[in-house]
Scaffold this motif. Structure first.
Motif, PDB file in Angstrom:
ATOM      1  N   GLU A  81       0.707  -1.458   0.093  1.00  0.00           N
ATOM      2  CA  GLU A  81      -0.202  -0.037  -0.085  1.00  0.00           C
ATOM      3  C   GLU A  81       1.047   1.081   0.309  1.00  0.00           C
ATOM      4  O   GLU A  81       1.257   1.629   0.930  1.00  0.00           O
ATOM      5  CB  GLU A  81      -0.966   0.010   1.305  1.00  0.00           C
ATOM      6  N   GLN A  82       1.298   1.957  -1.369  1.00  0.00           N
ATOM      7  CA  GLN A  82       2.088   3.338  -1.123  1.00  0.00           C
ATOM      8  C   GLN A  82       1.030   4.360  -1.023  1.00  0.00           C
ATOM      9  O   GLN A  82      -0.432   3.884  -0.668  1.00  0.00           O
ATOM     10  CB  GLN A  82       2.327   3.066  -2.329  1.00  0.00           C
ATOM     11  N   PHE A  83       2.163   5.392  -0.583  1.00  0.00           N
ATOM     12  CA  PHE A  83       0.790   6.407   0.125  1.00  0.00           C
ATOM     13  C   PHE A  83       1.645   7.454  -0.585  1.00  0.00           C
ATOM     14  O   PHE A  83       2.938   7.509  -0.966  1.00  0.00           O
ATOM     15  CB  PHE A  83       0.683   6.790   1.418  1.00  0.00           C
ATOM     16  N   ASN A  84       0.808   8.913  -1.234  1.00  0.00           N
ATOM     17  CA  ASN A  84       1.859   9.987  -1.262  1.00  0.00           C
ATOM     18  C   ASN A  84       2.362  10.749  -0.043  1.00  0.00           C
ATOM     19  O   ASN A  84       1.313  11.066   0.515  1.00  0.00           O
ATOM     20  CB  ASN A  84       0.933  10.678  -2.116  1.00  0.00           C
ATOM     21  N   PRO A  85       3.964  10.699  -0.066  1.00  0.00           N
ATOM     22  CA  PRO A  85       4.196  11.484   1.119  1.00  0.00           C
ATOM     23  C   PRO A  85       3.421  12.864   1.379  1.00  0.00           C
ATOM     24  O   PRO A  85       3.857  13.273   2.753  1.00  0.00           O
ATOM     25  CB  PRO A  85       5.874  11.805   0.197  1.00  0.00           C
ATOM     26  N   GLU A  86       3.078  13.273   0.461  1.00  0.00           N
ATOM     27  CA  GLU A  86       2.951  15.145   0.708  1.00  0.00           C
ATOM     28  C   GLU A  86       1.576  15.101   1.599  1.00  0.00           C
ATOM     29  O   GLU A  86       1.165  15.322   2.412  1.00  0.00           O
ATOM     30  CB  GLU A  86       2.462  15.897  -0.745  1.00  0.00           C
ATOM     31  N   ILE A  87       0.232  13.569   0.999  1.00  0.00           N
ATOM     32  CA  ILE A  87      -0.871  13.865   2.116  1.00  0.00           C
ATOM     33  C   ILE A  87      -0.194  12.957   3.522  1.00  0.00           C
ATOM     34  O   ILE A  87      -0.929  13.897   4.162  1.00  0.00           O
ATOM     35  CB  ILE A  87      -1.714  12.554   0.921  1.00  0.00           C
ATOM     36  N   HIS A  88       0.395  12.109   3.364  1.00  0.00           N
ATOM     37  CA  HIS A  88       1.581  11.780   4.676  1.00  0.00           C
ATOM     38  C   HIS A  88       2.350  12.511   6.312  1.00  0.00           C
ATOM     39  O   HIS A  88       1.712  13.220   6.793  1.00  0.00           O
ATOM     40  CB  HIS A  88       1.995  10.502   4.730  1.00  0.00           C
ATOM     41  N   GLN A  89       2.332  13.477   5.428  1.00  0.00           N
ATOM     42  CA  GLN A  89       2.987  14.037   5.557  1.00  0.00           C
ATOM     43  C   GLN A  89       2.314  16.197   6.582  1.00  0.00           C
ATOM     44  O   GLN A  89       2.041  16.337   7.099  1.00  0.00           O
ATOM     45  CB  GLN A  89       3.711  15.261   4.022  1.00  0.00           C
ATOM     46  N   HIS A  90       0.609  15.984   5.917  1.00  0.00           N
ATOM     47  CA  HIS A  90       0.060  16.938   6.114  1.00  0.00           C
ATOM     48  C   HIS A  90      -0.589  15.941   6.777  1.00  0.00           C
ATOM     49  O   HIS A  90      -0.930  16.721   7.933  1.00  0.00           O
ATOM     50  CB  HIS A  90      -0.707  16.905   4.614  1.00  0.00           C
ATOM     51  N   TYR A  91      -0.590  14.757   6.920  1.00  0.00           N
ATOM     52  CA  TYR A  91      -1.647  13.859   8.212  1.00  0.00           C
ATOM     53  C   TYR A  91      -0.727  14.215   9.216  1.00  0.00           C
ATOM     54  O   TYR A  91      -1.826  14.520  10.536  1.00  0.00           O
ATOM     55  CB  TYR A  91      -2.006  12.887   7.825  1.00  0.00           C
ATOM     56  N   LEU A  92       0.429  14.032   9.298  1.00  0.00           N
ATOM     57  CA  LEU A  92       1.265  14.004  10.407  1.00  0.00           C
ATOM     58  C   LEU A  92       1.501  15.393  10.947  1.00  0.00           C
ATOM     59  O   LEU A  92       0.944  15.549  12.473  1.00  0.00           O
ATOM     60  CB  LEU A  92       3.063  13.947  10.131  1.00  0.00           C
ATOM     61  N   GLU A  93       1.294  16.128   9.829  1.00  0.00           N
ATOM     62  CA  GLU A  93       1.299  18.054  10.548  1.00  0.00           C
ATOM     63  C   GLU A  93       0.099  18.185  11.619  1.00  0.00           C
ATOM     64  O   GLU A  93      -0.706  18.678  12.226  1.00  0.00           O
ATOM     65  CB  GLU A  93       1.116  18.802   9.396  1.00  0.00           C
ATOM     66  N   GLU A  94      -0.618  17.710  10.576  1.00  0.00           N
ATOM     67  CA  GLU A  94      -2.544  17.694  11.245  1.00  0.00           C
ATOM     68  C   GLU A  94      -2.653  17.141  12.834  1.00  0.00           C
ATOM     69  O   GLU A  94      -3.065  17.404  13.814  1.00  0.00           O
ATOM     70  CB  GLU A  94      -3.689  17.278  10.501  1.00  0.00           C
ATOM     71  N   MET A  95      -2.143  15.645  12.269  1.00  0.00           N
ATOM     72  CA  MET A  95      -2.273  15.248  13.893  1.00  0.00           C
ATOM     73  C   MET A  95      -1.051  15.846  15.506  1.00  0.00           C
ATOM     74  O   MET A  95      -2.004  15.766  16.343  1.00  0.00           O
ATOM     75  CB  MET A  95      -1.651  13.813  13.770  1.00  0.00           C
ATOM     76  N   GLU A  96      -0.356  16.280  14.672  1.00  0.00           N
ATOM     77  CA  GLU A  96       0.716  17.592  15.732  1.00  0.00           C
ATOM     78  C   GLU A  96      -0.382  18.747  16.188  1.00  0.00           C
ATOM     79  O   GLU A  96      -0.500  18.517  17.491  1.00  0.00           O
ATOM     80  CB  GLU A  96       2.078  17.807  14.768  1.00  0.00           C
ATOM     81  N   LYS A  97      -0.590  19.099  15.059  1.00  0.00           N
ATOM     82  CA  LYS A  97      -1.676  20.825  15.461  1.00  0.00           C
ATOM     83  C   LYS A  97      -3.068  19.852  16.514  1.00  0.00           C
ATOM     84  O   LYS A  97      -3.151  21.059  17.269  1.00  0.00           O
ATOM     85  CB  LYS A  97      -2.450  20.340  14.163  1.00  0.00           C
ATOM     86  N   MET A  98      -3.324  18.612  15.542  1.00  0.00           N
ATOM     87  CA  MET A  98      -4.328  18.702  16.662  1.00  0.00           C
ATOM     88  C   MET A  98      -4.533  18.445  18.483  1.00  0.00           C
ATOM     89  O   MET A  98      -5.044  18.490  19.386  1.00  0.00           O
ATOM     90  CB  MET A  98      -4.633  16.897  16.379  1.00  0.00           C
ATOM     91  N   PHE A  99      -3.200  17.771  18.651  1.00  0.00           N
ATOM     92  CA  PHE A  99      -3.305  17.669  19.602  1.00  0.00           C
ATOM     93  C   PHE A  99      -2.119  18.614  21.086  1.00  0.00           C
ATOM     94  O   PHE A  99      -1.259  18.726  21.794  1.00  0.00           O
ATOM     95  CB  PHE A  99      -1.734  16.173  20.425  1.00  0.00           C
ATOM     96  N   THR A 100      -2.035  20.207  19.887  1.00  0.00           N
ATOM     97  CA  THR A 100      -1.332  20.979  20.733  1.00  0.00           C
ATOM     98  C   THR A 100      -1.524  21.836  20.919  1.00  0.00           C
ATOM     99  O   THR A 100      -2.660  22.098  19.604  1.00  0.00           O
ATOM    100  CB  THR A 100       0.922  21.614  19.367  1.00  0.00           C
ATOM    101  N   GLN A 101      -1.581  22.967  21.724  1.00  0.00           N
ATOM    102  CA  GLN A 101      -2.449  24.232  22.249  1.00  0.00           C
ATOM    103  C   GLN A 101      -1.556  25.057  22.782  1.00  0.00           C
ATOM    104  O   GLN A 101      -0.019  24.634  23.124  1.00  0.00           O
ATOM    105  CB  GLN A 101      -2.580  24.124  23.559  1.00  0.00           C
ATOM    106  N   GLU A 102      -1.597  25.920  21.772  1.00  0.00           N
ATOM    107  CA  GLU A 102      -0.748  27.270  22.134  1.00  0.00           C
ATOM    108  C   GLU A 102      -0.353  27.972  22.664  1.00  0.00           C
ATOM    109  O   GLU A 102      -2.196  28.041  23.421  1.00  0.00           O
ATOM    110  CB  GLU A 102      -0.759  28.630  21.033  1.00  0.00           C
ATOM    111  N   ILE A 103      -0.083  28.616  24.179  1.00  0.00           N
ATOM    112  CA  ILE A 103      -0.251  29.253  25.321  1.00  0.00           C
ATOM    113  C   ILE A 103      -0.015  31.228  25.068  1.00  0.00           C
ATOM    114  O   ILE A 103       1.295  30.864  24.438  1.00  0.00           O
ATOM    115  CB  ILE A 103       1.500  28.865  25.942  1.00  0.00           C
ATOM    116  N   THR A 104      -0.876  31.495  24.760  1.00  0.00           N
ATOM    117  CA  THR A 104      -0.941  33.030  23.914  1.00  0.00           C
ATOM    118  C   THR A 104      -1.428  33.789  24.595  1.00  0.00           C
ATOM    119  O   THR A 104      -1.886  33.497  25.543  1.00  0.00           O
ATOM    120  CB  THR A 104      -1.563  32.546  23.070  1.00  0.00           C
ATOM    121  N   GLY A 105      -1.740  35.237  25.194  1.00  0.00           N
ATOM    122  CA  GLY A 105      -2.431  35.848  25.641  1.00  0.00           C
ATOM    123  C   GLY A 105      -2.251  35.859  27.503  1.00  0.00           C
ATOM    124  O   GLY A 105      -1.802  35.590  27.046  1.00  0.00           O
ATOM    125  N   VAL A 106      -3.299  35.888  27.774  1.00  0.00           N
ATOM    126  CA  VAL A 106      -3.437  36.059  29.065  1.00  0.00           C
ATOM    127  C   VAL A 106      -3.195  34.870  30.109  1.00  0.00           C
ATOM    128  O   VAL A 106      -2.771  34.991  30.631  1.00  0.00           O
ATOM    129  CB  VAL A 106      -4.814  36.086  29.629  1.00  0.00           C
TER     130      VAL A 106
END
Lengths: 158, 196
Positions: free
Chosen positions: B16-41
């Motif tokens: 099962e081959q996958f497109n590296p670009e789509i996979h990279q996008h998935y990894l970035e989305e995963m990272e974003k999903m579980f990361t919260q920015e500490i900003t402002g107040v």
């Protein structure tokens, strides 16, 4: 996560229309898995639980997965299935199996993927698909026969 | 599972081959999903809390080493000093995340909540215990409020974690709604066929 990623992706890719959709479902699956892990009491059930979460997540997006469970077909008697091979040994060539899976309808493709990918037992597959064990047994039997037919046909054509 | 079967499965998966670009996008989305920015107040609050804890830790440690509570037996003094070191550790952990400006909701927040709230409870009980064995009213009037403060900080750290977990829940619900709407829209537009 990395350990399961490729396996789940393979399964979800057999269900989803395109690669992007499969990754999206996988992403959503992880979110549910991470939140649900504390509720797992039996570690040995983890694998089946993981696939059932992936399946349910996929069903939210793939209509066919919901409707196929409601289909009622005439199932062969269990005695007809007594001679079926319980292992994947009679399908040794992974490339052929991979090719053949793509030629099968969703229902058969899914059940065979679960069977080949994780060697799930009938009761585990029944749990994942939320179907009675007898139905799973007959579906698996039909799916194996269909795959064999596809491979023989393709083999003859080559 | 037999070795042959494992090999068969690995071969199957590798097909099962996958497109590296789509996979990279998935990894970035995963990272974003579980990361919260500490900003402002929130960022300001984190720094204020951690600096305060840092100072409390320093005071507790230096007092255990250099001056009071001089009337404490050696074990109590060690306990006092360790409480200071623990408070310093929690403060430094918080500062590190505030410096990174983001929290991994899967690991960091639960870890901070666990270490922070249980740690501050230990600190509070240590201080109260020290105050009790000193039997010195003047010191007790100083130490008991410090212990209560430690308990309050521990509760606040735990509550902060609950809020973060709540946000994670909300995010999941929103994603679900989003996906359901997308699926509904797709169904309305056309009868969807199966995969190849």
């Amino acid at each position: 996560m990395a350990l399961w990623e490729r396996r789940l992706f393979y399964y979800l890719r057999r269900l989803a229309d395109d690669e992007q959709e499969a990754w999206d479902i996988l992403q959503q699956t992880w979110l549910k898995v991470i939140k649900g892990i504390p509720s797992i009491r039996e570690p040995k059930l983890f694998k089946a639980w993981l696939y059932s979460i992936a399946r349910r997540t996929a069903a939210d997006r793939i209509r066919e997965l919901i409707t196929e469970n409601n289909h009622r077909r005439e199932e062969p008697g269990l005695e007809e299935l007594a001679d079926q091979n319980n292992g994947p040994e009679d399908f040794e060539n992974a490339s052929l199996v991979h090719y053949g899976l793509g030629k099968l309808p969703l229902e058969q493709r899914e059940i065979l993927t679960l069977f080949f990918l994780e060697e799930f037992s009938l009761s585990e597959i029944a749990g994942i698909l939320r179907l009675p064990e007898g139905t799973v047994k007959s579906r698996l039997h039909r799916a194996r026969a269909a795959l064999r037919t596809v491979l023989e046909r393709e083999g003859g054509a080559r | 599972m037999s070795a042959d079967y494992g090999k068969f499965r690995d071969n199957l998966i590798s097909l099962e081959q996958f497109n590296p670009e789509i996979h990279q996008h998935y990894l970035e989305e995963m990272e974003k999903m579980f990361t919260q920015e500490i900003t402002g107040v929130r960022k300001f609050g984190w720094w204020a809390r951690d600096l305060f804890l840092f100072l409390v830790g320093l005071v507790l440690m230096s007092s255990a080493i250099f001056d009071q509570p001089i009337s404490l037996p050696i074990a109590g003094r060690w306990l006092w000093g360790l409480s200071g070191a623990f408070t310093l550790g929690i403060a430094l952990l918080g500062m590190r995340l505030a410096w990174k400006k983001k929290i991994d909701l899967r690991n960091d927040s639960k870890f901070i909540a666990l270490v922070g709230s249980s740690g501050m409870t230990v600190v509070a009980f240590s201080i109260m215990f020290a105050a009790f064995i000193m039997r010195d009213l003047q010191n007790m009037t100083t130490m008991v409020p410090i212990a209560l403060l430690a308990i309050i900080i521990g509760i606040l750290i735990g509550l902060d974690n609950r809020v973060q977990q709540g946000e994670l829940n909300t995010r999941e619900k929103l994603l679900e709604i989003e996906y359901r709407l997308a699926a509904l829209d797709e169904r309305l537009q056309s009868g969807k066929g199966g995969k190849n």
